[in-house]
Design a protein around this motif. Structure first.
Motif, PDB file in Angstrom:
ATOM      1  N   ALA A 103       0.854  -1.192   0.000  1.00  0.00           N
ATOM      2  CA  ALA A 103       0.000   0.000   0.000  1.00  0.00           C
ATOM      3  C   ALA A 103       0.889   1.240   0.000  1.00  0.00           C
ATOM      4  O   ALA A 103       2.073   1.187   0.360  1.00  0.00           O
ATOM      5  CB  ALA A 103      -0.919   0.010   1.219  1.00  0.00           C
ATOM      6  N   GLU A 104       0.294   2.332  -0.411  1.00  0.00           N
ATOM      7  CA  GLU A 104       0.980   3.627  -0.426  1.00  0.00           C
ATOM      8  C   GLU A 104       0.017   4.650   0.170  1.00  0.00           C
ATOM      9  O   GLU A 104      -1.146   4.710  -0.213  1.00  0.00           O
ATOM     10  CB  GLU A 104       1.334   4.006  -1.858  1.00  0.00           C
ATOM     11  N   ILE A 105       0.524   5.418   1.090  1.00  0.00           N
ATOM     12  CA  ILE A 105      -0.294   6.423   1.779  1.00  0.00           C
ATOM     13  C   ILE A 105       0.347   7.778   1.551  1.00  0.00           C
ATOM     14  O   ILE A 105       1.563   7.936   1.703  1.00  0.00           O
ATOM     15  CB  ILE A 105      -0.335   6.138   3.292  1.00  0.00           C
ATOM     16  N   ARG A 106      -0.460   8.761   1.167  1.00  0.00           N
ATOM     17  CA  ARG A 106       0.037  10.133   0.961  1.00  0.00           C
ATOM     18  C   ARG A 106      -0.759  11.077   1.831  1.00  0.00           C
ATOM     19  O   ARG A 106      -1.985  10.982   1.916  1.00  0.00           O
ATOM     20  CB  ARG A 106      -0.127  10.555  -0.483  1.00  0.00           C
ATOM     21  N   TYR A 107      -0.031  12.010   2.434  1.00  0.00           N
ATOM     22  CA  TYR A 107      -0.690  13.000   3.276  1.00  0.00           C
ATOM     23  C   TYR A 107       0.236  14.183   3.521  1.00  0.00           C
ATOM     24  O   TYR A 107       1.430  14.130   3.220  1.00  0.00           O
ATOM     25  CB  TYR A 107      -1.131  12.380   4.613  1.00  0.00           C
ATOM     26  N   TRP A 108      -0.332  15.247   4.060  1.00  0.00           N
ATOM     27  CA  TRP A 108       0.436  16.424   4.445  1.00  0.00           C
ATOM     28  C   TRP A 108       0.664  16.370   5.943  1.00  0.00           C
ATOM     29  O   TRP A 108      -0.242  16.074   6.712  1.00  0.00           O
ATOM     30  CB  TRP A 108      -0.312  17.713   4.102  1.00  0.00           C
ATOM     31  N   GLU A 109       1.884  16.645   6.345  1.00  0.00           N
ATOM     32  CA  GLU A 109       2.248  16.680   7.767  1.00  0.00           C
ATOM     33  C   GLU A 109       2.765  18.068   8.102  1.00  0.00           C
ATOM     34  O   GLU A 109       3.540  18.639   7.344  1.00  0.00           O
ATOM     35  CB  GLU A 109       3.336  15.636   8.048  1.00  0.00           C
ATOM     36  N   GLU A 110       2.327  18.593   9.209  1.00  0.00           N
ATOM     37  CA  GLU A 110       2.849  19.873   9.682  1.00  0.00           C
ATOM     38  C   GLU A 110       3.913  19.577  10.726  1.00  0.00           C
ATOM     39  O   GLU A 110       3.643  18.912  11.728  1.00  0.00           O
ATOM     40  CB  GLU A 110       1.729  20.708  10.297  1.00  0.00           C
ATOM     41  N   ALA A 111       5.138  20.035  10.471  1.00  0.00           N
ATOM     42  CA  ALA A 111       6.247  19.762  11.378  1.00  0.00           C
ATOM     43  C   ALA A 111       7.285  20.870  11.267  1.00  0.00           C
ATOM     44  O   ALA A 111       7.344  21.601  10.279  1.00  0.00           O
ATOM     45  CB  ALA A 111       6.888  18.420  11.041  1.00  0.00           C
ATOM     46  N   ARG A 112       8.111  20.972  12.280  1.00  0.00           N
ATOM     47  CA  ARG A 112       9.152  21.997  12.341  1.00  0.00           C
ATOM     48  C   ARG A 112      10.189  21.804  11.241  1.00  0.00           C
ATOM     49  O   ARG A 112      10.631  22.751  10.619  1.00  0.00           O
ATOM     50  CB  ARG A 112       9.812  21.938  13.716  1.00  0.00           C
ATOM     51  N   ASP A 113      10.576  20.552  11.000  1.00  0.00           N
ATOM     52  CA  ASP A 113      11.577  20.288   9.974  1.00  0.00           C
ATOM     53  C   ASP A 113      11.374  18.880   9.406  1.00  0.00           C
ATOM     54  O   ASP A 113      10.495  18.141   9.841  1.00  0.00           O
ATOM     55  CB  ASP A 113      13.004  20.461  10.513  1.00  0.00           C
ATOM     56  N   LEU A 114      12.195  18.534   8.435  1.00  0.00           N
ATOM     57  CA  LEU A 114      12.080  17.240   7.771  1.00  0.00           C
ATOM     58  C   LEU A 114      12.255  16.091   8.758  1.00  0.00           C
ATOM     59  O   LEU A 114      11.546  15.079   8.667  1.00  0.00           O
ATOM     60  CB  LEU A 114      13.123  17.135   6.653  1.00  0.00           C
ATOM     61  N   HIS A 115      13.160  16.233   9.694  1.00  0.00           N
ATOM     62  CA  HIS A 115      13.402  15.161  10.659  1.00  0.00           C
ATOM     63  C   HIS A 115      12.154  14.849  11.470  1.00  0.00           C
ATOM     64  O   HIS A 115      11.818  13.680  11.681  1.00  0.00           O
ATOM     65  CB  HIS A 115      14.564  15.528  11.589  1.00  0.00           C
ATOM     66  N   ASP A 116      11.450  15.883  11.916  1.00  0.00           N
ATOM     67  CA  ASP A 116      10.223  15.673  12.686  1.00  0.00           C
ATOM     68  C   ASP A 116       9.127  15.046  11.830  1.00  0.00           C
ATOM     69  O   ASP A 116       8.419  14.144  12.267  1.00  0.00           O
ATOM     70  CB  ASP A 116       9.724  16.990  13.282  1.00  0.00           C
ATOM     71  N   ALA A 117       8.973  15.519  10.592  1.00  0.00           N
ATOM     72  CA  ALA A 117       7.951  14.961   9.698  1.00  0.00           C
ATOM     73  C   ALA A 117       8.240  13.488   9.407  1.00  0.00           C
ATOM     74  O   ALA A 117       7.328  12.655   9.401  1.00  0.00           O
ATOM     75  CB  ALA A 117       7.889  15.761   8.400  1.00  0.00           C
ATOM     76  N   ALA A 118       9.505  13.149   9.177  1.00  0.00           N
ATOM     77  CA  ALA A 118       9.872  11.764   8.894  1.00  0.00           C
ATOM     78  C   ALA A 118       9.660  10.882  10.123  1.00  0.00           C
ATOM     79  O   ALA A 118       9.186   9.745  10.005  1.00  0.00           O
ATOM     80  CB  ALA A 118      11.326  11.682   8.429  1.00  0.00           C
ATOM     81  N   ALA A 119       9.971  11.396  11.295  1.00  0.00           N
ATOM     82  CA  ALA A 119       9.782  10.613  12.524  1.00  0.00           C
ATOM     83  C   ALA A 119       8.309  10.284  12.741  1.00  0.00           C
ATOM     84  O   ALA A 119       7.960   9.146  13.081  1.00  0.00           O
ATOM     85  CB  ALA A 119      10.342  11.379  13.721  1.00  0.00           C
TER      86      ALA A 119
END
Length: 171
Positions: A103-119
């Motif tokens: 499966a593949e899931i796509r969404y928008w994440e609000e985060a301070r930086d890339l590291h937080d969004a990836a975590a």
């Protein structure tokens, strides 16, 4: 005014009132009396002008996340139901595509930086596995890009297709 000698320059950001730049005792922007010869420096900034350095480092940004998972085959109706439950539990999901073994899931994440969004993205599948009834698949891919990169890719005609139609769909 006690402690202020005439002709002494006003201190900048010292112990004056919050709105002014004058020495202790001066009323600054509140319009009170000033010592003889004392002037308040005025600056002008156009509305909406900000220096990048003034923006706090912790200001959240939007990140487009594509999470890919795969594993042993599972019945399609169960996969669909689980992804629909995940979309209900995690309302920021844009679209999910699925097959019996991935499966593949796509969404928008609000985060301070890339590291937080990836975590956050790397925890999503595991944290919702039981509550949504997701298959015991593993994460096999993760892409996190900022909003401007996402829009540049779409405008150039490559990259992930726009997340339409929204919802859960088979591959």
């Amino acid at each position: 005014m006690s402690g202020v000698r005439p002709g002494t320059p006003a201190s900048r950001g010292g112990t004056g009132s919050r709105g002014g730049t004058g020495p202790r005792g001066a009323t600054g922007a509140r319009g009170g009396a000033r010592a003889a010869g004392e002037e308040r420096a005025l600056t002008s900034v156009a509305a909406g002008d900000r220096f990048r350095a003034e923006e706090p480092a912790h200001t959240p940004r939007l990140w487009h996340v594509t999470l890919s998972v795969s594993g042993a085959r599972a019945p399609l109706p169960e996969v669909r139901r689980a992804l629909e439950q995940l979309a209900h539990d995690h309302p920021f999901l844009l679209t999910s595509r699925y097959a019996e073994d991935h499966a593949e899931i796509r969404y928008w994440e609000e985060a301070r930086d890339l590291h937080d969004a990836a975590a956050v993205a790397l925890r999503l599948w595991g944290e919702h596995r039981q509550t949504a009834g997701l298959p015991p698949w593993e994460i096999v891919g993760l892409e996190v890009i900022d909003r401007s990169t996402y829009h540049q890719r779409i405008a150039a005609g490559y990259g992930p297709a726009p997340a339409t139609p929204v919802g859960v769909h088979p591959f």
